[in-house]
Design a protein around this motif. Structure first.
Motif, PDB file in Angstrom:
ATOM      1  N   GLY A  38      40.489   5.467 -37.313  1.00  0.00           N
ATOM      2  CA  GLY A  38      40.306   4.067 -36.974  1.00  0.00           C
ATOM      3  C   GLY A  38      39.164   3.825 -36.015  1.00  0.00           C
ATOM      4  O   GLY A  38      38.651   4.745 -35.373  1.00  0.00           O
ATOM      5  N   VAL A  39      38.736   2.563 -35.940  1.00  0.00           N
ATOM      6  CA  VAL A  39      37.706   2.099 -35.005  1.00  0.00           C
ATOM      7  C   VAL A  39      38.369   1.121 -34.049  1.00  0.00           C
ATOM      8  O   VAL A  39      38.921   0.098 -34.480  1.00  0.00           O
ATOM      9  CB  VAL A  39      36.531   1.428 -35.740  1.00  0.00           C
ATOM     10  N   MET A  40      38.341   1.431 -32.755  1.00  0.00           N
ATOM     11  CA  MET A  40      38.996   0.594 -31.742  1.00  0.00           C
ATOM     12  C   MET A  40      37.984   0.204 -30.675  1.00  0.00           C
ATOM     13  O   MET A  40      37.153   1.025 -30.263  1.00  0.00           O
ATOM     14  CB  MET A  40      40.147   1.360 -31.077  1.00  0.00           C
ATOM     15  N   ARG A  41      38.041  -1.039 -30.216  1.00  0.00           N
ATOM     16  CA  ARG A  41      37.185  -1.493 -29.118  1.00  0.00           C
ATOM     17  C   ARG A  41      37.851  -1.193 -27.785  1.00  0.00           C
ATOM     18  O   ARG A  41      39.000  -1.588 -27.555  1.00  0.00           O
ATOM     19  CB  ARG A  41      36.910  -2.989 -29.223  1.00  0.00           C
ATOM     20  N   LEU A  42      37.154  -0.519 -26.893  1.00  0.00           N
ATOM     21  CA  LEU A  42      37.700  -0.245 -25.564  1.00  0.00           C
ATOM     22  C   LEU A  42      37.866  -1.529 -24.764  1.00  0.00           C
ATOM     23  O   LEU A  42      38.651  -1.578 -23.812  1.00  0.00           O
ATOM     24  CB  LEU A  42      36.791   0.737 -24.821  1.00  0.00           C
ATOM     25  N   GLU A  43      37.141  -2.563 -25.151  1.00  0.00           N
ATOM     26  CA  GLU A  43      37.280  -3.861 -24.499  1.00  0.00           C
ATOM     27  C   GLU A  43      38.716  -4.379 -24.632  1.00  0.00           C
ATOM     28  O   GLU A  43      39.212  -5.103 -23.765  1.00  0.00           O
ATOM     29  CB  GLU A  43      36.292  -4.843 -25.133  1.00  0.00           C
ATOM     30  N   GLU A  44      39.402  -3.981 -25.711  1.00  0.00           N
ATOM     31  CA  GLU A  44      40.773  -4.440 -25.969  1.00  0.00           C
ATOM     32  C   GLU A  44      41.817  -3.508 -25.370  1.00  0.00           C
ATOM     33  O   GLU A  44      43.023  -3.708 -25.563  1.00  0.00           O
ATOM     34  CB  GLU A  44      40.986  -4.561 -27.483  1.00  0.00           C
ATOM     35  N   GLY A  45      41.369  -2.461 -24.674  1.00  0.00           N
ATOM     36  CA  GLY A  45      42.305  -1.525 -24.066  1.00  0.00           C
ATOM     37  C   GLY A  45      42.309  -0.196 -24.795  1.00  0.00           C
ATOM     38  O   GLY A  45      42.023  -0.125 -25.997  1.00  0.00           O
ATOM     39  N   LEU A  46      42.681   0.858 -24.074  1.00  0.00           N
ATOM     40  CA  LEU A  46      42.717   2.194 -24.661  1.00  0.00           C
ATOM     41  C   LEU A  46      44.001   2.356 -25.470  1.00  0.00           C
ATOM     42  O   LEU A  46      45.101   2.149 -24.948  1.00  0.00           O
ATOM     43  CB  LEU A  46      42.643   3.250 -23.552  1.00  0.00           C
ATOM     44  N   PRO A  47      43.915   2.724 -26.753  1.00  0.00           N
ATOM     45  CA  PRO A  47      45.131   2.855 -27.582  1.00  0.00           C
ATOM     46  C   PRO A  47      45.963   4.068 -27.176  1.00  0.00           C
ATOM     47  O   PRO A  47      45.466   5.021 -26.575  1.00  0.00           O
ATOM     48  CB  PRO A  47      44.568   3.010 -29.000  1.00  0.00           C
ATOM     49  N   SER A  48      47.231   4.029 -27.529  1.00  0.00           N
ATOM     50  CA  SER A  48      48.113   5.176 -27.297  1.00  0.00           C
ATOM     51  C   SER A  48      47.870   6.230 -28.374  1.00  0.00           C
ATOM     52  O   SER A  48      47.236   5.964 -29.398  1.00  0.00           O
ATOM     53  CB  SER A  48      49.569   4.723 -27.321  1.00  0.00           C
ATOM     54  N   ILE A  49      48.404   7.428 -28.129  1.00  0.00           N
ATOM     55  CA  ILE A  49      48.188   8.551 -29.041  1.00  0.00           C
ATOM     56  C   ILE A  49      49.524   8.958 -29.656  1.00  0.00           C
ATOM     57  O   ILE A  49      50.515   9.156 -28.944  1.00  0.00           O
ATOM     58  CB  ILE A  49      47.556   9.745 -28.299  1.00  0.00           C
ATOM     59  N   ARG A  50      49.554   9.087 -30.998  1.00  0.00           N
ATOM     60  CA  ARG A  50      50.751   9.499 -31.704  1.00  0.00           C
ATOM     61  C   ARG A  50      50.452  10.727 -32.557  1.00  0.00           C
ATOM     62  O   ARG A  50      49.299  11.007 -32.891  1.00  0.00           O
ATOM     63  CB  ARG A  50      51.253   8.391 -32.625  1.00  0.00           C
ATOM     64  N   SER A  51      51.535  11.417 -32.932  1.00  0.00           N
ATOM     65  CA  SER A  51      51.426  12.526 -33.878  1.00  0.00           C
ATOM     66  C   SER A  51      51.725  11.996 -35.271  1.00  0.00           C
ATOM     67  O   SER A  51      52.714  11.282 -35.474  1.00  0.00           O
ATOM     68  CB  SER A  51      52.411  13.646 -33.527  1.00  0.00           C
ATOM     69  N   VAL A  52      50.869  12.301 -36.230  1.00  0.00           N
ATOM     70  CA  VAL A  52      51.052  11.847 -37.609  1.00  0.00           C
ATOM     71  C   VAL A  52      50.914  13.039 -38.539  1.00  0.00           C
ATOM     72  O   VAL A  52      50.244  14.034 -38.233  1.00  0.00           O
ATOM     73  CB  VAL A  52      50.030  10.753 -37.991  1.00  0.00           C
ATOM     74  N   GLY A  53      51.553  12.953 -39.689  1.00  0.00           N
ATOM     75  CA  GLY A  53      51.471  14.016 -40.672  1.00  0.00           C
ATOM     76  C   GLY A  53      50.144  13.982 -41.403  1.00  0.00           C
ATOM     77  O   GLY A  53      49.461  12.948 -41.469  1.00  0.00           O
ATOM     78  N   ALA A  54      49.782  15.131 -41.960  1.00  0.00           N
ATOM     79  CA  ALA A  54      48.532  15.224 -42.708  1.00  0.00           C
ATOM     80  C   ALA A  54      48.543  14.267 -43.889  1.00  0.00           C
ATOM     81  O   ALA A  54      49.533  14.178 -44.633  1.00  0.00           O
ATOM     82  CB  ALA A  54      48.321  16.663 -43.179  1.00  0.00           C
ATOM     83  N   GLY A  55      47.438  13.518 -44.053  1.00  0.00           N
ATOM     84  CA  GLY A  55      47.321  12.568 -45.148  1.00  0.00           C
ATOM     85  C   GLY A  55      47.927  11.218 -44.883  1.00  0.00           C
ATOM     86  O   GLY A  55      47.759  10.297 -45.688  1.00  0.00           O
ATOM     87  N   ARG A  56      48.637  11.048 -43.782  1.00  0.00           N
ATOM     88  CA  ARG A  56      49.241   9.764 -43.442  1.00  0.00           C
ATOM     89  C   ARG A  56      48.233   8.890 -42.690  1.00  0.00           C
ATOM     90  O   ARG A  56      47.265   9.401 -42.118  1.00  0.00           O
ATOM     91  CB  ARG A  56      50.478   9.985 -42.557  1.00  0.00           C
ATOM     92  N   PRO A  57      48.396   7.555 -42.678  1.00  0.00           N
ATOM     93  CA  PRO A  57      47.521   6.704 -41.872  1.00  0.00           C
ATOM     94  C   PRO A  57      47.518   7.166 -40.418  1.00  0.00           C
ATOM     95  O   PRO A  57      48.576   7.414 -39.829  1.00  0.00           O
ATOM     96  CB  PRO A  57      48.132   5.310 -42.031  1.00  0.00           C
ATOM     97  N   ALA A  58      46.310   7.267 -39.842  1.00  0.00           N
ATOM     98  CA  ALA A  58      46.194   7.833 -38.495  1.00  0.00           C
ATOM     99  C   ALA A  58      45.773   6.799 -37.465  1.00  0.00           C
ATOM    100  O   ALA A  58      45.368   7.169 -36.349  1.00  0.00           O
ATOM    101  CB  ALA A  58      45.194   8.994 -38.504  1.00  0.00           C
ATOM    102  N   ALA A  59      45.854   5.519 -37.783  1.00  0.00           N
ATOM    103  CA  ALA A  59      45.494   4.486 -36.809  1.00  0.00           C
ATOM    104  C   ALA A  59      46.236   3.211 -37.154  1.00  0.00           C
ATOM    105  O   ALA A  59      46.504   2.911 -38.327  1.00  0.00           O
ATOM    106  CB  ALA A  59      43.985   4.250 -36.806  1.00  0.00           C
ATOM    107  N   GLY A  60      46.560   2.454 -36.135  1.00  0.00           N
ATOM    108  CA  GLY A  60      47.233   1.181 -36.315  1.00  0.00           C
ATOM    109  C   GLY A  60      46.985   0.300 -35.103  1.00  0.00           C
ATOM    110  O   GLY A  60      46.164   0.621 -34.240  1.00  0.00           O
ATOM    111  N   ARG A  61      47.694  -0.812 -35.029  1.00  0.00           N
ATOM    112  CA  ARG A  61      47.500  -1.743 -33.924  1.00  0.00           C
ATOM    113  C   ARG A  61      47.902  -1.081 -32.605  1.00  0.00           C
ATOM    114  O   ARG A  61      49.068  -0.772 -32.374  1.00  0.00           O
ATOM    115  CB  ARG A  61      48.326  -3.005 -34.134  1.00  0.00           C
ATOM    116  N   GLY A  62      46.915  -0.813 -31.769  1.00  0.00           N
ATOM    117  CA  GLY A  62      47.167  -0.282 -30.438  1.00  0.00           C
ATOM    118  C   GLY A  62      47.450   1.208 -30.390  1.00  0.00           C
ATOM    119  O   GLY A  62      47.828   1.718 -29.333  1.00  0.00           O
TER     120      GLY A  62
END
Length: 679
Positions: free
Chosen positions: A611-635
């Motif tokens: 994903g592409v996130m703007r730091l102006e909107e805050g630093l996103p949290s970090i999650r663990s995701v499985g291979a091939g699954r979506p790796a970015a979402g809101r926040g």
């Protein structure tokens, strides 16, 4: 500890399968014939075929390895605009803390500055190098802290895990930039060259239709014009002089603009003459006349008009006038009407015969004083009563003939002053030059004696008269060098330099200051006829001055290397000599586009669903995701745990050792024989 069954076949697998097929065929045959021992036959065959595959139970002791997250921190020039660098450092520090708090996860930080020269931001190159140093099986994610402006996207690596762009910049950023679309390296003097410029507003720019454009040449007073924004502007420019012309285009900084570093551009164009026009007048046919003609005709940049007086007026032989020449000698047209069209006039062994009236020669004198050039190649005629010195030309000639013609052999040599003069500097090997056999004795009046002949008498004298130049060569024997007499000499170099000095070619000026740029470095060069020079004052683009000391590298030539601290226009001054030069590209690549954007990186990021996130909107949290699954979402953004491990120990336990194979196979075979034998 983990275990699994592995095989180490004694024979190739195709052969083992073939033997298994044969054994199975034997069992089917026994079944078809009604033999009661067919099950035992089957087990015997199975044991033998399995033994060939050598099955074993493999037991491993494994040590788990940590996941690696790569964090690429962009510190290029465009990242130093506004508060981008501060925002980047804060985000990097927070990410380091968050990754450190995750179990079994390590962080690798890679910092990227400006590329060498004008290559821009090399993000993908740095990422590829970092990935080459780490096991791909352990890389769980990639974080890019950047404005998204990179210049090596073609070097993007194949990603083993999600990549995310944490983008600096703000929505309200805007920037105005000036683009020079075409800038030739050379242009012909006297002819306009068209440059195409464009001024663009990027980002959240305020509405504006026009803006000012300032143009200055060689650091002079700028001229201001009004040009439209967002449209190509064709600008015809005529270069003011030969040699390097430095043209600076700039537009004022707008209120709230991100930077003014791309509001100006330097264009450096060399001015060259289209054609050098030369008039050669030979007083009579002689061997040296062909030498001058061949020299000038061999230069493709020279247009030559050559007249030779074959029959002087005093010669009376009864030949009709209509048979004397192909065309009439256009003296009035050449010496009164079109004399200004020539860059150089050469009188080769010419003497007064009444063909050129005194008023014509007086017009030649006036032509020199107003910027023209005259070269006199003197023969015995110059020492006679009919010498052109005894005409209005005497006012511009640098020496007076004594009426003596010296007919003896001598080797021309370069004087001490000539070693410093660009016309004769570097003409080495004088001791091996062939001799000339005639010299006209001269009494110098003014000018620079750069070559001498018999008993150090003046042979070649150069002088400036008014705005023009005059040269006097006191011999008509230069052609001996072109014929290779006694080894010859540098006749071609000498006469070509002489002609080009008289035509005011910039590279042959005896008093000159210039610089040669290579990236952000320049070589400052000062040429002079003096014995020494002072330091050169360098004025930087920010207005600060610096003194640079020069060292003599050859007679009359002084040089120094200078490293420019910034891109822009530098002014050089030494005594009366001045020069300007631009360091760096016309428009630095790092500032071609300064508005933060993830558009260029999106195709690479999408391959692993990052994903592409703007730091102006805050630093996103970090999650663990499985291979091939979506790796970015809101926040939030994700990394993929790799569950990598290191094998500490491996133990193999054979399932069918040789003794067991022999025991089982023989038991089944004997059992089948006994069972079928009772029947």
């Amino acid at each position: 500890m983990t275990g699994q069954i592995v095989f180490d076949p004694l024979l190739p697998w195709p052969l083992i399968w073939a033997l298994a097929a044969v054994a199975l065929a034997g069992v089917v045959l026994a079944l078809w014939r009604g033999l009661t021992g067919w099950p035992l036959r089957f087990f015997a065959g199975f044991v033998l075929v399995a033994a060939l595959a050598q099955p074993s139970f493999q037991e491993e002791d494994r040590a788990p390895l940590s996941d690696i997250v790569l964090m690429v921190v962009d510190k290029s020039a465009s990242q130093r605009l506004a508060d981008r660098l501060e925002v980047t450092e804060d985000a990097a520090a927070t990410l380091e803390v968050r990754i450190a708090a995750r179990p079994n996860t390590e962080l690798r930080r890679i910092e990227v500055g400006d590329g060498e020269g004008d290559t821009g931001t090399q993000l993908m190159t740095a990422l590829s190098s970092a990935m080459a140093e780490e096991p791909r099986g352990r890389i769980a994610g990639v974080f890019l802290l950047s404005d998204g402006r990179l210049h090596d996207l073609d070097r993007a690596p194949t990603l083993p895990a999600p990549m995310h762009l944490l983008m600096t910049g703000r929505d309200e950023d805007w920037d105005r930039r000036l683009i020079v679309k075409n800038a030739p390296a050379f242009a012909i003097l006297g002819e306009p060259v068209t440059l195409t410029l464009r001024i663009e507003d990027d980002g959240a720019a305020p509405e504006a239709a026009n803006t000012a454009l300032d143009i200055s040449v060689d650091g002079g007073e700028p001229q201001s014009f009004t040009v439209p924004i967002g449209e190509d502007v064709d600008l015809p420019i005529e270069l003011p002089h030969g040699g390097l012309n430095v043209i600076r285009f700039s537009t004022p900084e707008g209120e709230g603009e991100l930077t003014d570093r791309n509001n100006a551009a330097l264009v450096q164009i060399n001015g060259v003459r289209d054609r050098l026009r030369v008039l050669l007048v030979s007083g009579e046919p002689h061997a040296g006349g062909r030498t001058w003609r061949n020299l000038l005709k061999s230069d493709s940049s020279v247009d030559l008009v050559h007249f030779t007086i074959l029959r002087p007026p005093e010669k009376q032989d009864g030949v009709p006038v209509t048979e004397l020449s192909l065309i009439a000698f256009p003296t009035r047209e050449l010496f009164l009407e079109k004399i200004e069209d020539f860059d150089l006039i050469i009188f080769d062994r010419y003497k007064r015969r009444g063909i050129l009236p005194a008023i014509y020669l007086d017009n030649v004198r006036n032509y020199v004083e107003q910027g023209g050039a005259v070269l006199v190649a003197a023969g015995p005629d110059f020492a006679s009563a009919d010498s052109i010195y005894r005409s209005p030309l005497s006012e511009i000639l640098p020496a007076e003939p004594t009426a003596r013609v010296i007919d003896q052999g001598y080797r021309p040599k370069v004087t001490d002053l000539g070693q410093r003069h660009p016309v004769t500097a570097g003409l080495t090997g004088a001791e091996t030059w062939g001799r000339w056999l005639r010299q006209i004795e001269l009494e110098p009046l003014e000018g620079d004696v750069v070559m001498s002949g018999v008993d150090d008498r003046p042979l070649l004298i150069l002088d400036r008269v008014g705005e023009g130049r005059v040269a006097l060569l006191a011999s008509d024997q230069a052609w001996l060098w072109s014929r290779g007499y006694e080894g010859g000499g540098p006749q071609l170099d000498l006469l070509r330099r002489l002609a080009h000095w008289m035509m005011k070619e910039p590279e042959l000026e005896e008093e000159a200051l210039w610089a040669e740029a290579t990236g952000q470095s320049m070589r400052i060069i000062r040429r002079t006829l003096g014995e020494s020079v002072g330091s050169v004052t360098v004025t930087r683009p920010d207005g600060e001055t610096e003194e640079v000391t020069l060292e003599e590298v050859s007679p009359g030539r002084y040089e120094a290397l200078y490293e420019g601290p910034e891109i822009g226009l530098y002014r050089l001054q030494n005594d009366e000599e001045e020069a300007v030069i631009g360091l760096g590209p016309a428009a630095p690549r790092e500032f071609e586009q300064t508005i933060a954007s993830g558009e260029a990186l999106e195709p690479v990021i999408d391959t692993m669903r990052g994903g592409v996130m703007r730091l102006e909107e805050g630093l996103p949290s970090i999650r663990s995701v499985g291979a091939g699954r979506p790796a970015a979402g809101r926040g939030w953004i994700g990394i993929t745990p790799r569950e990598a491990y290191e094998t500490m120990d491996v133990r193999n336990i054979p399932l069918l050792p040789a003794w067991l194979t022999l025991l089982l196979a023989s038991g089944f075979i004997i059992g089948a024989w006994l069972r079928e034998g009772r029947r």
